[in-house]
Design a protein around this motif. Structure first.
Motif, PDB file in Angstrom:
ATOM      1  N   SER A   1       1.425  -1.307  -0.108  1.00  0.00           N
ATOM      2  CA  SER A   1      -0.415  -0.002   0.177  1.00  0.00           C
ATOM      3  C   SER A   1       1.257   1.363  -0.238  1.00  0.00           C
ATOM      4  O   SER A   1       2.168   1.283   0.313  1.00  0.00           O
ATOM      5  N   PRO A   2       0.434   2.270  -0.803  1.00  0.00           N
ATOM      6  CA  PRO A   2       0.970   3.699  -0.426  1.00  0.00           C
ATOM      7  C   PRO A   2       0.723   3.789   1.674  1.00  0.00           C
ATOM      8  O   PRO A   2       2.108   5.363   1.685  1.00  0.00           O
ATOM      9  N   THR A   3       0.381   3.375   2.098  1.00  0.00           N
ATOM     10  CA  THR A   3       0.368   3.997   3.460  1.00  0.00           C
ATOM     11  C   THR A   3       1.730   3.930   4.001  1.00  0.00           C
ATOM     12  O   THR A   3       2.315   2.878   4.256  1.00  0.00           O
ATOM     13  N   ARG A   4       1.795   4.922   4.718  1.00  0.00           N
ATOM     14  CA  ARG A   4       3.809   4.671   5.961  1.00  0.00           C
ATOM     15  C   ARG A   4       3.300   5.153   7.054  1.00  0.00           C
ATOM     16  O   ARG A   4       2.505   6.280   7.180  1.00  0.00           O
ATOM     17  N   THR A   5       3.689   4.330   8.406  1.00  0.00           N
ATOM     18  CA  THR A   5       3.625   5.350   9.482  1.00  0.00           C
ATOM     19  C   THR A   5       3.979   5.345  10.312  1.00  0.00           C
ATOM     20  O   THR A   5       4.827   4.345  10.097  1.00  0.00           O
ATOM     21  N   LEU A   6       4.247   5.883  11.073  1.00  0.00           N
ATOM     22  CA  LEU A   6       5.748   6.128  11.768  1.00  0.00           C
ATOM     23  C   LEU A   6       5.501   5.545  13.540  1.00  0.00           C
ATOM     24  O   LEU A   6       4.676   6.809  13.729  1.00  0.00           O
ATOM     25  N   CYS A   7       5.971   5.455  14.234  1.00  0.00           N
ATOM     26  CA  CYS A   7       6.177   4.872  15.665  1.00  0.00           C
ATOM     27  C   CYS A   7       7.751   5.654  16.106  1.00  0.00           C
ATOM     28  O   CYS A   7       8.574   4.938  15.110  1.00  0.00           O
ATOM     29  N   LEU A   8       7.529   6.852  16.998  1.00  0.00           N
ATOM     30  CA  LEU A   8       8.920   7.061  17.437  1.00  0.00           C
ATOM     31  C   LEU A   8       9.989   5.979  17.796  1.00  0.00           C
ATOM     32  O   LEU A   8      10.628   6.083  18.004  1.00  0.00           O
ATOM     33  N   TRP A   9       9.233   4.890  18.391  1.00  0.00           N
ATOM     34  CA  TRP A   9      10.151   3.729  18.472  1.00  0.00           C
ATOM     35  C   TRP A   9      10.927   2.340  17.955  1.00  0.00           C
ATOM     36  O   TRP A   9      12.510   2.517  17.843  1.00  0.00           O
ATOM     37  N   LYS A  10       9.460   2.385  16.959  1.00  0.00           N
ATOM     38  CA  LYS A  10       9.943   1.138  16.273  1.00  0.00           C
ATOM     39  C   LYS A  10      10.456   1.379  14.645  1.00  0.00           C
ATOM     40  O   LYS A  10      10.929   0.924  13.708  1.00  0.00           O
ATOM     41  N   GLY A  11       9.698   3.329  13.913  1.00  0.00           N
ATOM     42  CA  GLY A  11      10.334   3.600  12.754  1.00  0.00           C
ATOM     43  C   GLY A  11       9.645   3.783  11.564  1.00  0.00           C
ATOM     44  O   GLY A  11       8.194   3.646  12.532  1.00  0.00           O
ATOM     45  N   MET A  12       9.776   4.099  10.029  1.00  0.00           N
ATOM     46  CA  MET A  12       8.254   3.483   9.717  1.00  0.00           C
ATOM     47  C   MET A  12       8.438   2.533   9.102  1.00  0.00           C
ATOM     48  O   MET A  12       8.996   1.311   8.740  1.00  0.00           O
ATOM     49  N   ALA A  13       6.645   2.003   9.213  1.00  0.00           N
ATOM     50  CA  ALA A  13       6.487   1.185   8.978  1.00  0.00           C
ATOM     51  C   ALA A  13       5.664   1.613   7.455  1.00  0.00           C
ATOM     52  O   ALA A  13       5.063   2.240   7.026  1.00  0.00           O
ATOM     53  N   ARG A  14       5.393  -0.427   6.901  1.00  0.00           N
ATOM     54  CA  ARG A  14       5.386   0.186   5.201  1.00  0.00           C
ATOM     55  C   ARG A  14       3.552  -0.896   5.642  1.00  0.00           C
ATOM     56  O   ARG A  14       3.628  -1.901   6.328  1.00  0.00           O
TER      57      ARG A  14
END
Length: 105
Positions: A39-52
């Motif tokens: 998916s084009p969606t990305r999410t950011l977790c402050l301690w895990k990093g960038m999720a696809r």
């Protein structure tokens, strides 16, 4: 054995998952990739990093962003690198097997 099930189909199955913040992360080889599309969606977790995120499609029905993984997690989350977690609507069931004891360590 742990399983992720959606729309009546097992989409991932493994003896052990890695549990982080209440989510079961499935090893990449345990996931049936034919049901996932990036998916084009990305999410950011402050301690895990960038999720696809991935869209899940089973039996002609799709659920956008129902799965995610961290291709390049932060050092704190390196144990879930490329492991896949599933969101709301996906049932995760089963019993995790215990880790095998380390030999010679």
């Amino acid at each position: 054995m742990m399983r992720a099930i959606w729309n009546g189909v097992v989409i991932a199955e493994t003896p052990r998952t890695k549990r982080v913040e209440g989510n079961h992360y499935f090893p990449p080889e345990s996931v049936k990739r034919e049901y996932l599309a990036d998916s084009p969606t990305r999410t950011l977790c402050l301690w895990k990093g960038m999720a696809r995120c991935c869209t899940l499609t089973v039996g002609g029905e799709s659920r956008p962003d129902a799965a995610w993984y961290y291709p390049r997690p932060s050092p704190l989350a390196r144990r879930i690198k490329t492991h896949v977690a599933f969101g709301s609507g996906v049932t995760v069931e089963g019993t995790r097997e215990q880790a095998e004891p380390r030999v010679g360590g």
